[in-house]
Design a protein around this motif. Sequence first.
Motif, PDB file in Angstrom:
ATOM      1  N   ARG A 152      -0.283   6.798  -9.198  1.00  0.00           N
ATOM      2  CA  ARG A 152      -0.921   7.303  -7.817  1.00  0.00           C
ATOM      3  C   ARG A 152      -2.251   7.159  -8.152  1.00  0.00           C
ATOM      4  O   ARG A 152      -3.131   6.832  -7.138  1.00  0.00           O
ATOM      5  CB  ARG A 152      -0.335   8.828  -7.516  1.00  0.00           C
ATOM      6  N   ASN A 155      -3.768   3.791  -7.134  1.00  0.00           N
ATOM      7  CA  ASN A 155      -3.407   3.764  -6.078  1.00  0.00           C
ATOM      8  C   ASN A 155      -2.255   2.579  -5.859  1.00  0.00           C
ATOM      9  O   ASN A 155      -2.001   1.900  -4.974  1.00  0.00           O
ATOM     10  CB  ASN A 155      -4.368   2.846  -5.212  1.00  0.00           C
ATOM     11  N   THR A 157       0.929   3.386  -4.992  1.00  0.00           N
ATOM     12  CA  THR A 157       1.658   4.454  -4.395  1.00  0.00           C
ATOM     13  C   THR A 157       3.245   3.680  -4.278  1.00  0.00           C
ATOM     14  O   THR A 157       4.130   4.825  -4.557  1.00  0.00           O
ATOM     15  CB  THR A 157       0.965   4.698  -3.145  1.00  0.00           C
ATOM     16  N   ASP A 158       3.396   2.590  -3.886  1.00  0.00           N
ATOM     17  CA  ASP A 158       4.598   2.243  -3.730  1.00  0.00           C
ATOM     18  C   ASP A 158       5.259   2.124  -5.150  1.00  0.00           C
ATOM     19  O   ASP A 158       6.648   2.460  -5.071  1.00  0.00           O
ATOM     20  CB  ASP A 158       4.831   0.843  -3.274  1.00  0.00           C
ATOM     21  N   ILE A 161       6.703   5.947  -5.904  1.00  0.00           N
ATOM     22  CA  ILE A 161       7.583   6.276  -5.122  1.00  0.00           C
ATOM     23  C   ILE A 161       8.656   5.781  -5.487  1.00  0.00           C
ATOM     24  O   ILE A 161       9.655   6.361  -5.792  1.00  0.00           O
ATOM     25  CB  ILE A 161       7.306   5.994  -3.390  1.00  0.00           C
ATOM     26  N   ARG A 186       7.531  12.464  -4.462  1.00  0.00           N
ATOM     27  CA  ARG A 186       7.685  11.127  -3.761  1.00  0.00           C
ATOM     28  C   ARG A 186       7.370  11.479  -2.361  1.00  0.00           C
ATOM     29  O   ARG A 186       6.834  10.862  -1.795  1.00  0.00           O
ATOM     30  CB  ARG A 186       9.250  10.703  -3.918  1.00  0.00           C
ATOM     31  N   ALA A 189       3.650  11.731  -2.155  1.00  0.00           N
ATOM     32  CA  ALA A 189       3.034  10.250  -2.246  1.00  0.00           C
ATOM     33  C   ALA A 189       3.318   9.504  -0.772  1.00  0.00           C
ATOM     34  O   ALA A 189       2.456   9.055  -0.345  1.00  0.00           O
ATOM     35  CB  ALA A 189       3.849   9.341  -3.210  1.00  0.00           C
ATOM     36  N   GLU A 190       4.405  10.056  -0.173  1.00  0.00           N
ATOM     37  CA  GLU A 190       4.632   9.237   1.133  1.00  0.00           C
ATOM     38  C   GLU A 190       3.797   9.807   2.244  1.00  0.00           C
ATOM     39  O   GLU A 190       3.725   9.008   3.161  1.00  0.00           O
ATOM     40  CB  GLU A 190       6.120   9.564   1.514  1.00  0.00           C
TER      41      GLU A 190
END
Length: 327
Positions: A152, A155, A157-158, A161, A186, A189-190
């Motif tokens: 995270r 960056n 992020t995906d 997750i 998760r 993060a979303e």
Amino acid sequence: DTSALAEDKFKEAIERFPKFAAAKGSLGLAYAEALKYEEALVELTGDLDIQLEAANYEYEPDPEYALLGPSQLLILITELRVYNASIERPQEHLDWLDALIAKGYASPVAHALRGRTLLKLGRVDEAIKAYERSLAIEPTFGAVRYFGELLRKLNRTDDAIALYDKYAQMEDAFTGRERAEFLLKRADAELASAPLVALKTLEEEVAPFDKQLSAEQAFLYHWTWAQAQLENMPADSAGQRAKLDEIQKRLKVGLGAFNEANEVTYSAQYALVNIFLQTGNYSELILTAEDMLKFRPAPLLRTTLATALDQIGEFDRAQEHWRMALE
């Protein structure tokens, strides 16, 4: 002095039985409690050495009720040597971990802590590989947690997750509370890019763990939910008011479950203060803001408090907070 007496008893035990690992570990904990960190390192490392030599450096998970198994000792030693400001020798610690691994100690915890140590040294790419190696050996809560945090920060992020989602599904590897933690991370993060997806994660995947959540997790559940709802407010004023009332209730439940003063609870309280201001709930705003000022005397918060005090006719107190906000 109880601490000094305990130290003497453990020293006596070690003198009689030099390979008494538990006594070394207990002495190390006593030293750490007394802020004798270098002495603590010597004894904790000695305990670990004895245990690993006895196991011929074969990795085994710590017994469920072990006070100081190898993995727990690794964590304590890492916290002391890498993150304790009075010691902070990450390169020395990395060399020590590498020496253990070179002896055949294929511990997922050692590799995960190696990742944290490499990060301390600014060696990000190597840290990623260390976390991946750790998870390949055996998934552990710490490795998922710290690797996710790193992704995270980068960056990615995906990827974070996907990591949380993958290990949240592993019923045999993690407890319900640990799996809930991954799902909460998760959802967090979303939140930034897809608040409605975060809501779905909370309501469909975290909610079934409701009875297993810790107090802090219960708070995070409600706080993440509230943030997602604030990003999706109804267009009409009546709908907005109803939604604010619902969010207010959820935040109160969350903060009632876990009210330790920290950055995250402060942010949740700040959101609650803003809702109180929008809905004209000045009495609760004042109580909440006064409590928050004990944690951080922020000028903007003081002006909000002053506004509320002014609205209920507490003009002198309002003036005092406006003055303090300008200092």
